[in-house]
Design a protein around this motif. Structure first.
Motif, PDB file in Angstrom:
ATOM      1  N   ASP A 130       0.859  -1.172   0.000  1.00 46.95           N
ATOM      2  CA  ASP A 130       0.000   0.000   0.000  1.00 46.95           C
ATOM      3  C   ASP A 130       0.900   1.228   0.000  1.00 46.95           C
ATOM      4  OD1 ASP A 130      -1.765   2.036   0.352  1.00 46.95           O
ATOM      5  OD2 ASP A 130      -2.586   1.331   2.258  1.00 46.95           O
ATOM      6  N   CYS A 171      -2.098  -2.420  -9.158  1.00 46.41           N
ATOM      7  CA  CYS A 171      -2.222  -2.374  -7.704  1.00 46.41           C
ATOM      8  C   CYS A 171      -3.213  -3.435  -7.255  1.00 46.41           C
ATOM      9  CB  CYS A 171      -2.685  -0.999  -7.242  1.00 46.41           C
ATOM     10  SG  CYS A 171      -1.442   0.299  -7.445  1.00 46.41           S
ATOM     11  N   THR A 173      -5.415  -3.145  -4.720  1.00 44.48           N
ATOM     12  CA  THR A 173      -6.693  -2.598  -4.246  1.00 44.48           C
ATOM     13  C   THR A 173      -6.899  -1.192  -4.789  1.00 44.48           C
ATOM     14  OG1 THR A 173      -5.717  -1.608  -2.252  1.00 44.48           O
ATOM     15  CG2 THR A 173      -6.456  -3.912  -2.083  1.00 44.48           C
ATOM     16  N   THR A 175      -7.672   1.266  -2.942  1.00 43.36           N
ATOM     17  CA  THR A 175      -7.009   2.152  -1.991  1.00 43.36           C
ATOM     18  C   THR A 175      -5.568   2.415  -2.404  1.00 43.36           C
ATOM     19  OG1 THR A 175      -8.395   1.316  -0.201  1.00 43.36           O
ATOM     20  CG2 THR A 175      -6.364   2.445   0.429  1.00 43.36           C
ATOM     21  N   ALA A 176      -4.855   1.361  -2.791  1.00 39.68           N
ATOM     22  CA  ALA A 176      -3.466   1.512  -3.218  1.00 39.68           C
ATOM     23  C   ALA A 176      -3.375   2.339  -4.499  1.00 39.68           C
ATOM     24  CB  ALA A 176      -2.831   0.143  -3.417  1.00 39.68           C
ATOM     25  N   HIS A 179      -3.430   6.266  -4.481  1.00 39.95           N
ATOM     26  CA  HIS A 179      -2.240   7.014  -4.049  1.00 39.95           C
ATOM     27  C   HIS A 179      -1.550   7.701  -5.220  1.00 39.95           C
ATOM     28  CE1 HIS A 179       1.604   7.854  -2.074  1.00 39.95           C
ATOM     29  NE2 HIS A 179       2.198   7.227  -3.065  1.00 39.95           N
ATOM     30  N   THR A 294       0.263  -2.499   8.127  1.00 37.99           N
ATOM     31  CA  THR A 294      -0.163  -2.242   6.757  1.00 37.99           C
ATOM     32  C   THR A 294       0.000  -3.528   5.954  1.00 37.99           C
ATOM     33  OG1 THR A 294       0.239  -0.917   4.754  1.00 37.99           O
ATOM     34  CG2 THR A 294       2.140  -1.407   6.113  1.00 37.99           C
ATOM     35  N   GLY A 296      -0.771  -5.457   1.774  1.00 39.84           N
ATOM     36  CA  GLY A 296      -1.137  -5.299   0.378  1.00 39.84           C
ATOM     37  C   GLY A 296      -2.424  -6.065   0.113  1.00 39.84           C
ATOM     38  N   SER A 318      -5.096  -0.912   4.063  1.00 38.24           N
ATOM     39  CA  SER A 318      -5.413  -1.638   2.838  1.00 38.24           C
ATOM     40  C   SER A 318      -5.211  -3.120   3.099  1.00 38.24           C
ATOM     41  CB  SER A 318      -4.496  -1.175   1.692  1.00 38.24           C
ATOM     42  OG  SER A 318      -4.834  -1.828   0.483  1.00 38.24           O
ATOM     43  N   GLY A 319      -5.879  -3.950   2.322  1.00 36.94           N
ATOM     44  CA  GLY A 319      -5.657  -5.389   2.429  1.00 36.94           C
ATOM     45  C   GLY A 319      -6.818  -6.133   3.053  1.00 36.94           C
TER      46      GLY A 319
END
Length: 386
Positions: A130, A171, A173, A175-176, A179, A294, A296, A318-319
């Motif tokens: 992430d 990526c 997710t 969320t990742a 970024h 954190t 992934g 994330s994850g």
């Protein structure tokens, strides 16, 4: 089943090593499936220091090249080492004659993007963490006193400059992916890690039956296992028939053992070491607990759920939140809430019917993130890139 009409391309995958982590495991699943579909796959290792613990995951027909072990990288003086490695990596990539290169993880991706400049070979970056929660080169453990080092700042600068030039950035997710700037997101894809069905059980030695809480993974700071020990210590006395088993290896092992002693848990916690048959470990578990700062897209969590083990995880940025459906097939606890984690563990340890209810839905992870579905997403990306 692998569709016969999928692109018969040559894929070179570059990774730091095959030390058995979740990213390497996912790479092996993809590589093996691509070979079955008629693709040619070549794996390049950019670090000769990593052991080949998970080489057995790879199809034996897949060739493996070690870049830094080559003569050209060793003869460079220290101050020019990085340049020598990039030359060696560039040569190794060109020798495999790929249609596309997939660079696994962030620091490797930077090396590959630099090495491939001017070759015309498309590079797909596969992020496995992430980026919004963990800088390249950091431990991933939050600290009010943490000041990013020079190496971390340099790598982050390279990532910002080089990623827009990649053919695509994958990526795990949304969320990742969020970024990154629009220049990366436009070409980016969100593709989760694939989850394999558990293999047929192997017969292991019989052992006295006790209820078991299991963690399986690397013993490194970002996994926050001291938090798991402290939460278990709060409730262990109320559950004398439960054990905590920690499976894995890593730099934190000695520190975690000392914390266990300090908490007077030496008879309740077992550090079981590395397992080459993780599904056998997970099948015998009553709960799976993960306390990472954190993540992934943790493969161990998916494998536990595929085995029908109800999970409890900290809701890190994330994850786990993208895998666990809270209250449906597992429980999410606010990140860092050790008391809340202890309460969630205590609740399920006391409630067998609730454990069974969550366990009955957990294997649906195989439908949501099955190999065929994930490979189809990768095939769409390869078609778009090529």
């Amino acid at each position: 089943m692998i569709p016969s009409e999928w692109l018969p391309v040559k894929i070179t995958m570059v990774t730091a090593g095959l030390a058995g982590g979740g990213a390497e495991r996912s790479m092996s699943i993809l590589a093996n499936a691509w070979v079955l579909s008629g693709k040619q796959v070549h794996v390049i290792l950019s670090s000769f220091k990593e052991p080949l613990q998970s080489k057995s995951y790879l199809d034996r027909t897949i060739p493996i090249t070690r870049v830094i072990g080559s003569r050209i990288a060793r003869i460079w003086p220290h101050r020019m080492k990085t340049f020598g490695v990039l030359l060696a990596l560039r040569r190794a990539i060109r020798e495999t004659r790929p249609d596309v290169v997939i660079a696994l993880q962030e620091s490797v991706a930077i090396d590959v993007l630099l090495a491939a400049l001017g070759t015309g070979i498309p590079v797909i970056v596969a992020e496995h963490g992430d980026p919004g929660a963990r800088r390249i080169g950091s431990s991933g453990v939050p600290s009010e006193h943490y000041v990013p080092g020079l190496r971390s700042n340099i790598l982050e600068t390279f990532r910002r400059c080089l990623y827009p030039g990649a053919a695509s950035v994958v990526c795990l997710t949304e969320t990742a992916m969020s970024h990154f700037p629009a220049s990366v997101r436009r070409k980016g894809r969100v593709i989760p890690n694939p989850v394999l069905p558990p293999p047929i059980p192997t017969e292991g030695p019989s052992r006295p039956r006790k209820h078991r809480i299991v963690y399986l993974g690397r013993l490194v700071p970002v996994k926050g296992l001291d938090r798991l020990l402290r939460a278990f210590a709060l409730i262990a006395g109320d559950h004398p028939d439960w054990l905590l088993e920690i499976w894995g290896a890593g730099e934190e092992e000695s520190r975690l053992k000392q914390i266990s002693l300090n908490l007077e848990l030496e008879d309740r916690v077992e550090f079981a070491g590395w397992s080459n048959t993780p599904h056998d470990v997970l099948r015998g578990a009553d709960l799976f607990v993960m306390t990472s700062y954190t993540e992934g897209f943790p493969s161990a969590l998916c494998e536990a759920m595929a085995c029908g083990v109800p999970p409890i995880c900290f809701d890190c940025p994330s994850g786990p939140r993208h895998i666990i459906r809270d209250g449906v097939d597992g429980l999410l606890v606010p990140n860092g809430d050790i008391g809340g984690l202890a309460s969630a563990m205590d609740y399920l340890m006391d409630n067998e019917s609730e454990r069974r209810r969550l366990a009955s839905r957990a294997p649906e992870v195989l439908e949501r993130f099955g190999v065929g579905k994930v490979l189809g997403m990768w095939e769409d990306l390869l078609e778009a890139v090529l």
